[in-house]
Design an enzyme around this catalytic site. Structure first.
Site, PDB file in Angstrom:
ATOM      1  N   ARG A 132       0.849  -1.209   0.037  1.00  0.00           N
ATOM      2  CA  ARG A 132       0.116   0.086  -0.062  1.00  0.00           C
ATOM      3  C   ARG A 132       0.727   1.058   0.089  1.00  0.00           C
ATOM      4  O   ARG A 132       0.333   2.464  -0.664  1.00  0.00           O
ATOM      5  CB  ARG A 132      -0.951  -0.163   1.191  1.00  0.00           C
ATOM      6  CG  ARG A 132      -2.054   1.012   1.143  1.00  0.00           C
ATOM      7  CD  ARG A 132      -3.079   0.933   2.008  1.00  0.00           C
ATOM      8  NE  ARG A 132      -2.586   1.102   3.487  1.00  0.00           N
ATOM      9  CZ  ARG A 132      -3.346   0.784   4.569  1.00  0.00           C
ATOM     10  NH1 ARG A 132      -4.668   0.732   4.369  1.00  0.00           N
ATOM     11  NH2 ARG A 132      -2.801   1.084   5.732  1.00  0.00           N
ATOM     12  N   LYS A 234      -2.849   6.535   1.043  1.00  0.00           N
ATOM     13  CA  LYS A 234      -2.428   7.350   2.347  1.00  0.00           C
ATOM     14  C   LYS A 234      -1.506   8.586   2.208  1.00  0.00           C
ATOM     15  O   LYS A 234      -0.533   8.495   2.876  1.00  0.00           O
ATOM     16  CB  LYS A 234      -2.139   6.349   3.254  1.00  0.00           C
ATOM     17  CG  LYS A 234      -3.056   5.505   4.016  1.00  0.00           C
ATOM     18  CD  LYS A 234      -2.442   4.480   5.196  1.00  0.00           C
ATOM     19  CE  LYS A 234      -2.406   5.177   6.523  1.00  0.00           C
ATOM     20  NZ  LYS A 234      -3.849   5.644   7.110  1.00  0.00           N
ATOM     21  N   GLU A 270     -16.283   6.748   4.283  1.00  0.00           N
ATOM     22  CA  GLU A 270     -15.524   6.281   5.321  1.00  0.00           C
ATOM     23  C   GLU A 270     -15.633   7.152   6.381  1.00  0.00           C
ATOM     24  O   GLU A 270     -16.318   8.307   6.408  1.00  0.00           O
ATOM     25  CB  GLU A 270     -13.844   6.505   4.853  1.00  0.00           C
ATOM     26  CG  GLU A 270     -13.195   5.614   4.047  1.00  0.00           C
ATOM     27  CD  GLU A 270     -11.819   5.725   4.063  1.00  0.00           C
ATOM     28  OE1 GLU A 270     -11.159   5.947   5.096  1.00  0.00           O
ATOM     29  OE2 GLU A 270     -11.132   5.797   2.835  1.00  0.00           O
TER      30      GLU A 270
END
Length: 388
Positions: A132, A234, A270
């Site tokens: 990720r 992220k 989210e």
């Protein structure tokens, strides 16, 4: 405030200039590198014999606790990360013109280490964090460590700070790997130099409520992410824009904010720092990761665990109006684990959900935590043990 650290620069230059077969002592640890595997370093404590740091382990919150060591690795634009090292935890030196300070060129990860009763140290799916981070770095035009480099760096950092890993049942060691554009860049563009850094902190529960149910507020004025943006990675730029909505919600007595899609303002996306799941009978639903939603590693793990328990799990579109029919709602994330949601307030209407004993979220939470802590057999190969 960023303070100059001449020692940091000296250590980095010394490490870079050292022969591939050399060894050096940094911060009380023996670091030995080899040409075939520059990150395969032996960490032997020379000045930390105490098993646990002097800390109130029964009252850990989720806050920064300075530990002993951090890990640092650098590379230039167009090159690859090669050699890293442990250094005493402390401030680092950055140019005022660094890419991360001026243009937000940075990305990070979050994972945890756990200690078993027999003293063994465990990591949970660190390869997924490496993958990720690579995706996040590519989106932000940055290089990234290989999976092996990333996992090995995590192991070194945890082992060097092993006295800060909480006793079993008292919490975990939160690990924060990050990549940033540390080189100087005045005009908009990719930085000429990059720093990969890992620091750690012992933590307890993320929310002040502990394991108590969360009370969420559906945010309609602000968006978390939009199509084509960075919501699916992220990036460090994802989080500060949400502070205003989060602060406003907490001032009103809510635990966190639940965001809707930026296009229709109708579909669940989210919570500020975690994914969301909706339970109805034997069916569990969660918003699909379509580019605006972060593909959480805990999210991914819970989906697999739920299916193993016989639940029907679907990833797709969930409208906010569907919440009124839900039996349960829960959130997942590295920091939060699996957190039950007691209520969600939308346009003045408060919807309440089942929490407590014998709930789906509790069942999934106990299974996940037992795997992470080595209390039950890991049949999926998710656990990585750190050799000591």
């Amino acid at each position: 405030m960023i303070q100059r650290s001449t020692r940091f620069g000296h250590l980095l230059r010394s490490f870079r200039d050292a022969p591939s077969s050399s060894s050096s002592k940094i911060g009380g640890y023996l670091l030995a590198s080899t040409a075939s595997s520059p990150l395969k370093q032996a960490c032997v404590s020379t000045n930390r014999d105490d098993e646990f740091a002097n800390l109130d382990w029964d009252n850990l919150g989720f806050g920064m606790v300075p530990t002993d060591y951090m890990y640092i690795m650098k590379c230039s634009k167009g090159e690859s990360f090669e050699h890293g090292q442990l250094s005493n935890f402390g401030n680092i030196e950055l140019s005022p013109a660094s890419g991360v300070l001026n243009y937000g060129q940075g990305a990070y990860e979050g994972t945890k280490a756990y200690k078993k009763e027999d003293g063994r140290l465990l990591l949970f799916r660190p390869d997924q964090n490496a993958i990720r981070l690579k995706n996040s770095a590519e989106r932000m035009c940055m290089p990234s460590p290989s999976i092996d480099q990333f996992v090995d760096a995590l192991k070194q950092t945890v082992l060097a700070n092993k006295r800060w890993v909480p006793p079993p049942g008292k919490g975990s060691l939160y690990i924060r790997p990050l990549i940033m554009g540390s080189g100087e860049i005045l005009g908009l563009g990719a930085a000429p130099e990059y720093t990969f850094l890992i620091y750690v902190s012992p933590v307890g529960n993320y929310f002040k409520e502990g394991l108590a149910p969360l009370n969420l507020y559906v945010e309609e004025e602000f968006d978390r992410a939009s199509r084509g943006g960075t919501g699916g990675v992220k990036s460090i730029t994802n989080y500060a824009p949400g502070l205003k909505a989060l602060t406003r919600a907490k001032n009103r007595g809510f635990s966190d904010v639940l965001y809707l899609d930026s296009t229709n303002k109708k579909n669940l996306e989210e919570v500020s720092s975690c994914n969301i799941f909706v339970v109805k009978g034997n069916a569990i639903s969660t918003p699909a990761t379509n580019g605006t939603i972060l593909a959480g590693i805990t999210r991914k793990s819970i989906i697999d665990i739920a299916r193993d328990h016989g639940y029907q799990v679907e990833e797709g579109t969930i409208t906010v109006d569907e919440l009124i029919h839900a039996d349960e709602v829960f959130c997942t994330g590295t920091a939060v684990g699996v957190a039950p949601v007691g209520s969600i307030t939308y346009q003045g209407t408060r919807m309440e959900f089942k929490t407590g004993a014998q709930t789906v979220s509790q069942q999934l939470y106990f299974t996940l935590e037992a795997i992470k802590k080595g209390l039950i057999e890991d049949k999926k190969g998710w656990i990585v043990e750190i050799d000591q």
